[in-house]
Write a protein that holds these residues in place. Structure first.
Motif, PDB file in Angstrom:
ATOM      1  N   THR A  45       0.887  -1.093  -0.003  1.00 16.26           N
ATOM      2  CA  THR A  45      -0.056   0.009  -0.132  1.00 16.26           C
ATOM      3  C   THR A  45       0.981   1.315   0.077  1.00 16.26           C
ATOM      4  OG1 THR A  45      -0.035   0.397   2.571  1.00 16.26           O
ATOM      5  CG2 THR A  45      -1.728  -1.268   1.469  1.00 16.26           C
ATOM      6  N   TYR A  46       2.061   1.131   0.490  1.00 21.13           N
ATOM      7  CA  TYR A  46       3.029   2.391   0.489  1.00 21.13           C
ATOM      8  C   TYR A  46       3.858   2.482  -0.919  1.00 21.13           C
ATOM      9  CZ  TYR A  46       6.657   5.352   1.940  1.00 21.13           C
ATOM     10  OH  TYR A  46       7.539   6.611   2.032  1.00 21.13           O
ATOM     11  N   THR A  47       4.309   1.359  -1.287  1.00 24.30           N
ATOM     12  CA  THR A  47       5.287   1.306  -2.580  1.00 24.30           C
ATOM     13  C   THR A  47       5.000   0.212  -3.152  1.00 24.30           C
ATOM     14  OG1 THR A  47       7.275   1.432  -3.549  1.00 24.30           O
ATOM     15  CG2 THR A  47       7.157   0.207  -1.404  1.00 24.30           C
ATOM     16  N   TRP A  48       4.862   0.235  -4.568  1.00 24.09           N
ATOM     17  CA  TRP A  48       4.286  -0.628  -5.462  1.00 24.09           C
ATOM     18  C   TRP A  48       4.570  -0.457  -6.910  1.00 24.09           C
ATOM     19  CZ3 TRP A  48       1.567   1.600  -9.573  1.00 24.09           C
ATOM     20  CH2 TRP A  48       0.721   2.827  -9.040  1.00 24.09           C
ATOM     21  N   THR A  49       4.938  -1.674  -7.473  1.00 25.60           N
ATOM     22  CA  THR A  49       5.580  -1.719  -8.999  1.00 25.60           C
ATOM     23  C   THR A  49       4.835  -2.509  -9.662  1.00 25.60           C
ATOM     24  OG1 THR A  49       7.814  -1.257  -8.483  1.00 25.60           O
ATOM     25  CG2 THR A  49       7.559  -2.060 -10.508  1.00 25.60           C
ATOM     26  N   VAL A  50       4.152  -2.154 -10.898  1.00 22.76           N
ATOM     27  CA  VAL A  50       3.347  -3.164 -11.671  1.00 22.76           C
ATOM     28  C   VAL A  50       3.820  -3.180 -13.162  1.00 22.76           C
ATOM     29  CG1 VAL A  50       1.143  -3.671 -12.918  1.00 22.76           C
ATOM     30  CG2 VAL A  50       1.488  -2.798 -10.457  1.00 22.76           C
ATOM     31  N   THR A  51       4.157  -4.231 -13.857  1.00 21.64           N
ATOM     32  CA  THR A  51       4.821  -4.255 -15.343  1.00 21.64           C
ATOM     33  C   THR A  51       3.522  -4.857 -16.242  1.00 21.64           C
ATOM     34  OG1 THR A  51       7.005  -4.564 -14.608  1.00 21.64           O
ATOM     35  CG2 THR A  51       6.520  -5.149 -16.824  1.00 21.64           C
ATOM     36  N   MET A  52       3.422  -4.311 -17.363  1.00 22.75           N
ATOM     37  CA  MET A  52       2.155  -4.639 -18.085  1.00 22.75           C
ATOM     38  C   MET A  52       3.176  -4.776 -19.450  1.00 22.75           C
ATOM     39  SD  MET A  52      -1.003  -2.167 -17.158  1.00 22.75           S
ATOM     40  CE  MET A  52      -2.046  -3.159 -18.186  1.00 22.75           C
ATOM     41  N   THR A  53       2.519  -5.681 -20.277  1.00 26.19           N
ATOM     42  CA  THR A  53       3.062  -5.866 -21.700  1.00 26.19           C
ATOM     43  C   THR A  53       2.185  -4.710 -22.535  1.00 26.19           C
ATOM     44  OG1 THR A  53       1.320  -7.633 -22.189  1.00 26.19           O
ATOM     45  CG2 THR A  53       3.520  -8.388 -21.188  1.00 26.19           C
ATOM     46  N   ARG A  54       2.498  -4.628 -23.826  1.00 21.40           N
ATOM     47  CA  ARG A  54       1.935  -3.887 -24.841  1.00 21.40           C
ATOM     48  C   ARG A  54       0.470  -4.463 -24.950  1.00 21.40           C
ATOM     49  NH1 ARG A  54       4.677  -2.874 -30.432  1.00 21.40           N
ATOM     50  NH2 ARG A  54       3.717  -4.571 -30.794  1.00 21.40           N
ATOM     51  N   GLN A  55       0.332  -5.878 -25.203  1.00 26.11           N
ATOM     52  CA  GLN A  55      -0.885  -6.160 -25.460  1.00 26.11           C
ATOM     53  C   GLN A  55      -1.673  -6.165 -24.123  1.00 26.11           C
ATOM     54  OE1 GLN A  55      -0.743 -10.351 -26.102  1.00 26.11           O
ATOM     55  NE2 GLN A  55      -2.943 -10.592 -25.947  1.00 26.11           N
ATOM     56  N   GLN A  56      -1.360  -6.169 -22.839  1.00 25.99           N
ATOM     57  CA  GLN A  56      -2.340  -5.802 -21.644  1.00 25.99           C
ATOM     58  C   GLN A  56      -2.717  -4.323 -21.770  1.00 25.99           C
ATOM     59  OE1 GLN A  56       0.638  -7.515 -18.733  1.00 25.99           O
ATOM     60  NE2 GLN A  56      -0.524  -9.271 -18.431  1.00 25.99           N
ATOM     61  N   VAL A  57      -1.747  -3.416 -22.186  1.00 23.95           N
ATOM     62  CA  VAL A  57      -1.907  -2.163 -21.940  1.00 23.95           C
ATOM     63  C   VAL A  57      -3.176  -1.768 -23.133  1.00 23.95           C
ATOM     64  CG1 VAL A  57      -1.076   0.191 -22.698  1.00 23.95           C
ATOM     65  CG2 VAL A  57       0.203  -1.349 -21.257  1.00 23.95           C
ATOM     66  N   GLN A  58      -3.022  -2.596 -24.271  1.00 31.96           N
ATOM     67  CA  GLN A  58      -3.853  -2.221 -25.420  1.00 31.96           C
ATOM     68  C   GLN A  58      -5.295  -2.673 -24.716  1.00 31.96           C
ATOM     69  OE1 GLN A  58      -2.794  -0.656 -28.436  1.00 31.96           O
ATOM     70  NE2 GLN A  58      -5.197  -0.575 -28.677  1.00 31.96           N
ATOM     71  N   GLU A  59      -5.395  -3.884 -24.425  1.00 32.45           N
ATOM     72  CA  GLU A  59      -6.677  -4.491 -24.004  1.00 32.45           C
ATOM     73  C   GLU A  59      -7.217  -3.667 -22.877  1.00 32.45           C
ATOM     74  OE1 GLU A  59      -5.372  -8.228 -22.620  1.00 32.45           O
ATOM     75  OE2 GLU A  59      -5.536  -9.126 -24.713  1.00 32.45           O
ATOM     76  N   LYS A  60      -6.464  -2.999 -21.835  1.00 28.90           N
ATOM     77  CA  LYS A  60      -7.293  -2.343 -20.728  1.00 28.90           C
ATOM     78  C   LYS A  60      -7.510  -0.980 -21.475  1.00 28.90           C
ATOM     79  CE  LYS A  60      -6.326  -4.602 -16.871  1.00 28.90           C
ATOM     80  NZ  LYS A  60      -7.317  -4.980 -16.010  1.00 28.90           N
ATOM     81  N   PHE A  61      -6.757  -0.293 -22.221  1.00 27.14           N
ATOM     82  CA  PHE A  61      -7.269   0.760 -22.681  1.00 27.14           C
ATOM     83  C   PHE A  61      -8.666   0.466 -23.799  1.00 27.14           C
ATOM     84  CE2 PHE A  61      -6.790   3.554 -26.966  1.00 27.14           C
ATOM     85  CZ  PHE A  61      -7.193   4.863 -26.073  1.00 27.14           C
ATOM     86  N   ASN A  62      -8.703  -0.463 -24.593  1.00 25.43           N
ATOM     87  CA  ASN A  62      -9.826  -0.640 -25.265  1.00 25.43           C
ATOM     88  C   ASN A  62     -11.111  -0.723 -24.408  1.00 25.43           C
ATOM     89  OD1 ASN A  62      -8.086  -0.682 -27.493  1.00 25.43           O
ATOM     90  ND2 ASN A  62      -8.207  -2.993 -27.926  1.00 25.43           N
ATOM     91  N   ALA A  63     -10.755  -1.670 -23.302  1.00 26.60           N
ATOM     92  CA  ALA A  63     -12.055  -1.888 -22.421  1.00 26.60           C
ATOM     93  C   ALA A  63     -12.364  -0.439 -21.826  1.00 26.60           C
ATOM     94  CB  ALA A  63     -11.624  -2.906 -21.481  1.00 26.60           C
ATOM     95  N   TRP A  64     -11.425   0.175 -21.477  1.00 32.81           N
ATOM     96  CA  TRP A  64     -11.738   1.575 -20.858  1.00 32.81           C
ATOM     97  C   TRP A  64     -12.583   2.299 -21.908  1.00 32.81           C
ATOM     98  CZ3 TRP A  64      -9.291   6.698 -22.194  1.00 32.81           C
ATOM     99  CH2 TRP A  64      -9.760   7.607 -21.214  1.00 32.81           C
ATOM    100  N   LEU A  65     -11.993   2.591 -23.202  1.00 28.15           N
ATOM    101  CA  LEU A  65     -12.845   3.096 -24.141  1.00 28.15           C
ATOM    102  C   LEU A  65     -14.201   2.845 -24.188  1.00 28.15           C
ATOM    103  CD1 LEU A  65     -10.395   3.769 -26.889  1.00 28.15           C
ATOM    104  CD2 LEU A  65     -11.294   5.442 -25.363  1.00 28.15           C
ATOM    105  N   ALA A  66     -14.344   1.298 -24.263  1.00 31.86           N
ATOM    106  CA  ALA A  66     -15.682   0.716 -24.615  1.00 31.86           C
ATOM    107  C   ALA A  66     -16.741   1.104 -23.530  1.00 31.86           C
ATOM    108  CB  ALA A  66     -15.491  -0.804 -24.608  1.00 31.86           C
ATOM    109  N   GLY A  67     -16.078   1.261 -22.131  1.00 34.35           N
ATOM    110  CA  GLY A  67     -16.760   1.692 -21.085  1.00 34.35           C
ATOM    111  C   GLY A  67     -17.445   3.099 -21.174  1.00 34.35           C
ATOM    112  N   GLN A  68     -16.767   3.909 -21.991  1.00 33.79           N
ATOM    113  CA  GLN A  68     -17.089   5.156 -22.256  1.00 33.79           C
ATOM    114  C   GLN A  68     -18.148   5.167 -23.339  1.00 33.79           C
ATOM    115  OE1 GLN A  68     -14.397   8.227 -20.755  1.00 33.79           O
ATOM    116  NE2 GLN A  68     -12.803   6.413 -21.594  1.00 33.79           N
ATOM    117  N   GLY A  69     -18.312   4.138 -23.925  1.00 31.81           N
ATOM    118  CA  GLY A  69     -19.312   3.946 -25.367  1.00 31.81           C
ATOM    119  C   GLY A  69     -18.494   4.469 -26.433  1.00 31.81           C
ATOM    120  N   GLN A  70     -17.044   4.318 -26.549  1.00 31.33           N
ATOM    121  CA  GLN A  70     -16.317   4.644 -27.410  1.00 31.33           C
ATOM    122  C   GLN A  70     -15.771   3.455 -28.034  1.00 31.33           C
ATOM    123  OE1 GLN A  70     -13.522   7.954 -26.837  1.00 31.33           O
ATOM    124  NE2 GLN A  70     -14.512   8.446 -24.763  1.00 31.33           N
TER     125      GLN A  70
END
Length: 468
Positions: free
Chosen positions: A268-293
């Motif tokens: 909760t104090y310090t954290w590191t998360v690594t994401m692949t390009r595919q994971q970034v793209q999937e999350k981004f696409n899902a976020w856009l879809a959630g906004q109707g885009q």
């Protein structure tokens, strides 16, 4: 009306003028099953106030929506007639410990069942002080210092009374949408620390936080990562009691004795998360879809800004207030605490973070300033034959020379590393900071004064009994 501060036995219901709170346990239900675990209860027709039936301990009851009213079943056998409703399971001796069981969990007080927009709703109705027994040790570790638990009790009570809305169907939920509430089952699960949680609630009975004469919206979060933030840089409205303050005791999360190394609460104090390009793209696409885009283009860069809402420099804590997600066809932007929704709050635990891509190249631009470039298509190279628009040709990587020799860097990032501090929105009290302050000997009043009045002690903030 003044709430008198007294201490009562944990098993009994407090008497006197204690606000009643209604907690939504579940909604959109086809039926509600419950039984009495302890105490004397009756079923009441809420429309007329008439008794339907006494309810014996251990007896299973079911409520179904018939459209025109409510159907009751006792031990699977239909109860005669249709009840106009709503249905109320009501304790008769309010001075005793009364418990009902719903979805395998025990709760104090009463159960109200009524029709919502898309199904039945189950609402736990009980007095505010007993509600806090099931909140304080769920929102903060029950093993925390007593002064930290007292601070949490006052804050949770303050937050709850600002949510009391008689015209609504319920006041609060039982999850993180408002405050986490576990009912009587949570009290039992506190284990050896149960008495300490009860003591924290009882010792601060009725106390809420006033600022300039009004009860505050006492927001809190798990860990500020060293510094809380001004409210307008996280949400919208500037509030005088939600100003950024240093919170060095947040490091207590690293020293807390009851933890697994590398896990909660240290992360909760310090954290590191690594994401692949595919994971970034999937999350981004899902976020856009959630906004109707509709998703458009491949993500090529994440650009962060820490600008304050008023434009006067960076945020006091260094939190990100804008993230531009650049793609091959355009740019989408997220702002303030909404940034965390792009990749999920399990990824971005706070907005106090940095981004590092494996495609990053630091260059000197035309003005002599150094800047980071994360997308190879933006780079050109000057060679003997003039400007080359595609260094290393069509290859997926290019070779760069640095202090440590040459190395290959992908033209399109392959992974991104988020490094951050803190957990939550960063407003108001930092729970791990409060626990750290308690370990150092601060009182709950001093903890509250620090996080909601910046240690000014000017009288604008007062901890006093709640008056309706």
């Amino acid at each position: 009306m003044l709430l008198v501060l007294v201490t009562i036995p944990a098993g009994a219901a407090p008497k006197g003028d204690v606000p009643i709170i209604r907690v939504l346990l579940a909604g959109d239900l086809e039926q509600v099953d419950f039984q009495v675990d302890q105490g004397s209860y009756k079923l009441i027709d809420g429309s007329s106030g008439k008794e339907i039936s006494p309810v014996k301990e251990g007896e299973k009851w079911t409520v179904k929506n018939t459209g025109a009213g409510y159907q009751l079943l006792r031990e699977g056998t239909p109860f005669p007639g249709t009840i106009p409703g709503p249905i109320q399971l009501k304790a008769q001796d309010t001075g005793a410990l009364n418990l009902f069981r719903y979805q395998g969990q025990r709760y104090r007080g009463n159960l109200h069942i009524f029709k919502g927009d898309s199904g039945l709703m189950a609402v736990n109705v009980l007095d505010l002080e007993q509600y806090l027994y099931g909140v304080v040790g769920r929102e903060m570790p029950a093993s925390a210092g007593i002064e930290a638990l007292k601070a949490q009790a006052v804050i949770a009570r303050s937050y709850a009374v600002t949510r009391l809305k008689p015209a609504a169907l319920y006041d609060v939920t039982d999850d993180t949408m408002t405050q986490v509430y576990g009912g009587y089952e949570a009290e039992v699960n506190y284990g050896p620390n149960r008495d300490k949680v009860i003591q924290a609630v009882d010792a601060t009975r009725g106390q809420v936080i006033y600022y300039d004469g009004r009860v505050i919206e006492a927001y809190f979060h798990a860990n500020a990562g060293g510094y809380t933030e001004d409210s307008e840089n996280v949400w919208s409205n500037p509030l005088p009691y939600l100003r950024g303050v240093p919170s060095p005791e947040d490091e207590w999360a690293l020293k807390y004795p009851h933890q697994t190394p590398g896990g909660y609460p240290a992360n909760t104090y310090t954290w590191t998360v690594t994401m692949t390009r595919q994971q970034v793209q999937e999350k981004f696409n899902a976020w856009l879809a959630g906004q109707g885009q509709v998703a458009a283009g491949d993500v090529v860069d994440l650009v962060l800004s820490r600008q304050r809402r008023d434009g006067q420099g960076e945020t006091v804590s260094g939190r990100v207030t804008r993230m531009d997600i650049r793609t091959t066809t355009g740019t989408a932007s997220a702002f303030r605490d909404g940034i965390r929704a792009v990749f999920g709050k399990d990824i971005l635990k706070s907005t106090l973070f940095t981004v590092q891509m494996d495609s990053t190249v630091n260059i000197l631009d035309g003005t002599g300033e150094q800047r980071a470039v994360n997308y190879g298509a933006e780079l050109v190279a000057l060679g003997a034959g003039g400007v080359m628009n595609a260094p290393n040709g069509a290859a997926g990587e290019y070779t760069v020379a640095g202090r440590d020799g040459t190395r290959s860097i992908p033209k399109m990032f392959r992974q991104v590393v988020f490094q951050g501090r803190g957990n939550g929105h960063g407003l108001g009290l930092s729970q791990w900071g409060a626990m750290g302050m308690a370990e150092k000997g601060y009182t709950y009043q001093q903890i509250i004064e620090h996080y909601y009045n910046q240690d000014r002690f000017d009288g604008r903030l007062k901890i006093a009994s709640y008056r309706r």
